[in-house]
Design a protein around this motif. Structure first.
Motif, short mmCIF file in Angstrom:
data_model
loop_
_atom_site.label_atom_id
_atom_site.label_comp_id
_atom_site.label_asym_id
_atom_site.label_seq_id
_atom_site.Cartn_x
_atom_site.Cartn_y
_atom_site.Cartn_z
N PHE A 174 0.85 -1.19 0.00
CA PHE A 174 0.00 0.00 0.00
C PHE A 174 0.89 1.24 0.00
O PHE A 174 1.77 1.37 0.85
CB PHE A 174 -0.91 0.02 1.23
CG PHE A 174 -2.01 -1.00 1.20
CD1 PHE A 174 -3.17 -0.76 0.49
CD2 PHE A 174 -1.88 -2.19 1.89
CE1 PHE A 174 -4.19 -1.69 0.46
CE2 PHE A 174 -2.89 -3.13 1.87
CZ PHE A 174 -4.05 -2.89 1.15
N PRO A 175 0.65 2.18 -0.92
CA PRO A 175 1.46 3.39 -0.95
C PRO A 175 1.00 4.42 0.07
O PRO A 175 -0.17 4.46 0.46
CB PRO A 175 1.25 3.91 -2.38
CG PRO A 175 -0.10 3.40 -2.77
CD PRO A 175 -0.27 2.08 -2.06
N ALA A 176 1.95 5.25 0.50
CA ALA A 176 1.64 6.44 1.29
C ALA A 176 1.75 7.64 0.36
O ALA A 176 2.69 7.74 -0.43
CB ALA A 176 2.62 6.58 2.45
N TYR A 177 0.78 8.56 0.45
CA TYR A 177 0.72 9.69 -0.47
C TYR A 177 1.02 11.00 0.26
O TYR A 177 0.65 11.17 1.44
CB TYR A 177 -0.66 9.80 -1.11
CG TYR A 177 -1.11 8.55 -1.83
CD1 TYR A 177 -0.63 8.24 -3.09
CD2 TYR A 177 -2.04 7.68 -1.24
CE1 TYR A 177 -1.05 7.09 -3.76
CE2 TYR A 177 -2.47 6.54 -1.90
CZ TYR A 177 -1.97 6.24 -3.16
OH TYR A 177 -2.38 5.11 -3.81
N ALA A 178 1.65 11.93 -0.44
CA ALA A 178 1.84 13.27 0.10
C ALA A 178 0.47 13.93 0.24
O ALA A 178 -0.32 13.93 -0.71
CB ALA A 178 2.74 14.09 -0.82
N VAL A 179 0.18 14.50 1.40
CA VAL A 179 -1.16 15.04 1.64
C VAL A 179 -1.37 16.39 0.98
O VAL A 179 -2.51 16.84 0.81
CB VAL A 179 -1.44 15.15 3.15
CG1 VAL A 179 -1.32 13.79 3.82
CG2 VAL A 179 -0.52 16.16 3.82
N ALA A 180 -0.29 17.06 0.61
CA ALA A 180 -0.40 18.38 -0.03
C ALA A 180 0.89 18.66 -0.80
O ALA A 180 1.86 17.91 -0.70
CB ALA A 180 -0.64 19.46 1.03
N ASP A 181 0.88 19.71 -1.59
CA ASP A 181 2.10 20.13 -2.28
C ASP A 181 3.17 20.44 -1.24
O ASP A 181 2.87 20.85 -0.11
CB ASP A 181 1.85 21.37 -3.12
CG ASP A 181 0.85 21.13 -4.25
OD1 ASP A 181 0.60 19.94 -4.57
OD2 ASP A 181 0.34 22.12 -4.81
N GLY A 182 4.43 20.26 -1.63
CA GLY A 182 5.49 20.56 -0.67
C GLY A 182 6.87 20.28 -1.22
O GLY A 182 7.06 20.09 -2.43
N THR A 183 7.82 20.24 -0.31
CA THR A 183 9.23 20.00 -0.65
C THR A 183 9.81 19.00 0.34
O THR A 183 9.50 19.04 1.54
CB THR A 183 10.03 21.31 -0.57
OG1 THR A 183 9.44 22.28 -1.45
CG2 THR A 183 11.48 21.09 -0.97
N VAL A 184 10.65 18.10 -0.17
CA VAL A 184 11.32 17.14 0.70
C VAL A 184 12.42 17.86 1.47
O VAL A 184 13.32 18.47 0.88
CB VAL A 184 11.93 15.98 -0.11
CG1 VAL A 184 12.64 14.99 0.83
CG2 VAL A 184 10.85 15.27 -0.92
N VAL A 185 12.36 17.81 2.81
CA VAL A 185 13.35 18.50 3.62
C VAL A 185 14.27 17.53 4.37
O VAL A 185 15.35 17.92 4.83
CB VAL A 185 12.68 19.45 4.64
CG1 VAL A 185 11.95 20.56 3.91
CG2 VAL A 185 11.73 18.70 5.56
N GLN A 186 13.85 16.27 4.49
CA GLN A 186 14.71 15.29 5.17
C GLN A 186 14.29 13.88 4.76
O GLN A 186 13.10 13.59 4.64
CB GLN A 186 14.61 15.45 6.70
CG GLN A 186 15.64 14.63 7.46
CD GLN A 186 15.66 14.90 8.96
OE1 GLN A 186 16.29 14.17 9.71
NE2 GLN A 186 14.99 15.97 9.39
N VAL A 187 15.28 13.03 4.56
CA VAL A 187 15.06 11.62 4.26
C VAL A 187 15.92 10.81 5.22
O VAL A 187 17.14 11.02 5.29
CB VAL A 187 15.42 11.27 2.80
CG1 VAL A 187 15.28 9.77 2.56
CG2 VAL A 187 14.54 12.05 1.83
N VAL A 188 15.30 9.90 5.96
CA VAL A 188 16.02 9.07 6.93
C VAL A 188 15.85 7.61 6.53
O VAL A 188 14.73 7.14 6.33
CB VAL A 188 15.48 9.30 8.36
CG1 VAL A 188 16.22 8.41 9.35
CG2 VAL A 188 15.61 10.77 8.76
#
Length: 439
Positions: free
Chosen positions: A295-309
């Motif tokens: 099951f995918p998780a979706y971005a809830v709104a427009d935005g920018t990636v600020v951190q990936v862990v």
């Protein structure tokens, strides 16, 4: 039903099978013994065939539209239809006709005995061998958003007390079953003089009307599995947002501000022995016999990636995690999407994201492995995966609390918990995801 479903003398005489006129004709018509015996065999076959074919169809048709049945009707009919996902049987005892909707709902866990507490619909569901046996209506539950709201999550039924006195206020509660730590399911409280408590206030416990509480008390056994949850059914998204999961399939396995008992310390004030959940955990439907589903998780709104862990690289139990900046209803915030099984390649620091873009695949990652499990967690645990999306909204792009919460830290080096706070999460820079996402 006419006797004409078969050929021969029955059809010629136009005899009605349902009144056994075929058999009566054996003695009214002056046939020979051999002919009479042949007619007898034909009519018996016709009666049996008609009963099996038409009687069976009539009975099946009478139980298809079960939504209009009364409680007495429902408890006396079988719902299971071939090829349908149906979890009721003729022995299922539903409190009222509206509970028929639960017949198509797959149990949240595969357990021999399972009790589900649907806080959204105010029902307790009892499953045995995967079949819905009985439903119980909830009279009162704690208000949402308050400290000591009714807890959500996976539990096991604890102690059972036919009668006990509250340690907080001078009232008695009968037919009490321990849900989780200080939280019980019980009948309507009453004072020492026998006067029933009329207030609907509940310190997180679940109240049942006395007759329902007695029935529930005698049905549940200590150690039975319990799942307490809410649903997303009927909720309307805020303008400019999309849901992070498939709304009609996922359920809220852990609510915002839900109390979690800690065991690394003990304080005289009972309230201080709990921490509060800082997000919502959204769980998919069980895989059932179809096997695992991504099951995918979706971005809830427009935005920018600020951190990936990445899982195992300082994730602090969050596993594969993506932090996105969002502006929702004119308010700047950061969305944290955690416990992902994998992160979509398009999610890299600085990448622009549109509402509805796939952030990753939902999983149970944490501490460098598939850590989160139903029951005992751990990298070596063989329990079934606790697959869910942990979703937070906060005022700063950090893994822990935007406002330091030293009371929740478990060591001198850690100044805040991850995923929980010592008090209301809003005090530490978190936002309630349900208020962010829904009107």
């Amino acid at each position: 039903m006419e006797c004409g479903i078969v050929s021969g003398p029955c059809h010629f005489l136009h005899i009605r099978i349902q009144n056994a006129y075929c058999l009566r004709a054996l003695f009214l018509v002056p046939w020979s013994v051999m002919i009479r015996f042949a007619v007898y065999l034909i009519c018996i076959a016709a009666i049996a065939g008609a009963y099996a074919t038409y009687g069976g169809e009539s009975q099946t048709a009478s139980v298809r539209d079960i939504s209009t049945y009364s409680h007495a009707d429902i408890s006396g009919h079988a719902y299971r239809q071939a090829g349908e996902s149906n979890y009721c049987t003729s022995a299922s005892q539903l409190y009222d006709s509206q509970d028929v909707l639960f017949c198509s709902q797959i149990p949240k866990l595969d357990r021999f005995r399972l009790f589900e507490i649907d806080l959204s619909r105010g029902r307790i569901l009892f499953y045995e061998h995967g079949v819905l046996k009985k439903t119980f209506p909830v009279a009162y539950q704690a208000a949402y958003g308050k400290w000591f709201q009714t807890p959500t999550g996976y539990f096991e039924a604890g102690v059972k007390k036919p009668k006990f006195k509250s340690s907080i206020v001078p009232v008695y509660m009968e037919d009490a079953v321990q849900l989780y730590e200080d939280f019980f399911i019980h009948g309507i409280p009453y004072y020492e003089d026998g006067t029933r408590v009329t207030s609907q206030f509940s310190g997180g416990c679940i109240r049942l009307e006395d007759d329902i509480a007695s029935d529930f008390y005698h049905e549940i056994q200590r150690g039975d599995s319990i799942v307490s949850y809410t649903t997303l059914a009927g909720l309307v998204s805020r303008e400019g947002t999309v849901q992070p999961v498939e709304q009609d399939r996922f359920w809220v396995r852990q609510r915002f501000n839900s109390p979690l008992k800690v065991d690394w310390t003990w304080r005289e004030d009972t309230a201080e022995n709990y921490i509060q959940h800082t997000g919502i955990d959204l769980a998919p439907p069980p895989a059932g016999g179809s096997g695992a589903v991504d099951f995918p998780a979706y971005a809830v709104a427009d935005g920018t990636v600020v951190q990936v862990v990445r899982n195992g690289q300082g994730d602090r139990g969050l596993g594969n995690t993506v932090l996105l900046s969002h502006t929702i209803d004119g308010m700047a915030m950061y969305g944290l999407y955690a416990h992902l099984d994998s992160i979509d390649p398009a999610m890299y620091i600085g990448a622009k994201v549109n509402a509805g873009d796939v952030v990753g695949v939902i999983g149970n990652s944490g501490y460098g492995c598939d850590f989160w499990r139903v029951g005992e967690d751990g990298c070596d645990s063989t329990n079934e995966p606790d697959t869910h999306l942990h979703l937070e909204f906060k005022t700063e792009p950090v893994l822990d609390a935007p406002v330091p919460d030293p009371a929740c830290g478990i060591s001198a080096e850690v100044h805040s918990c991850v995923g929980s706070t010592s008090e209301d999460p809003i005090l530490f820079g978190y936002l309630d995801p349900m208020e962010v996402l829904f009107k």
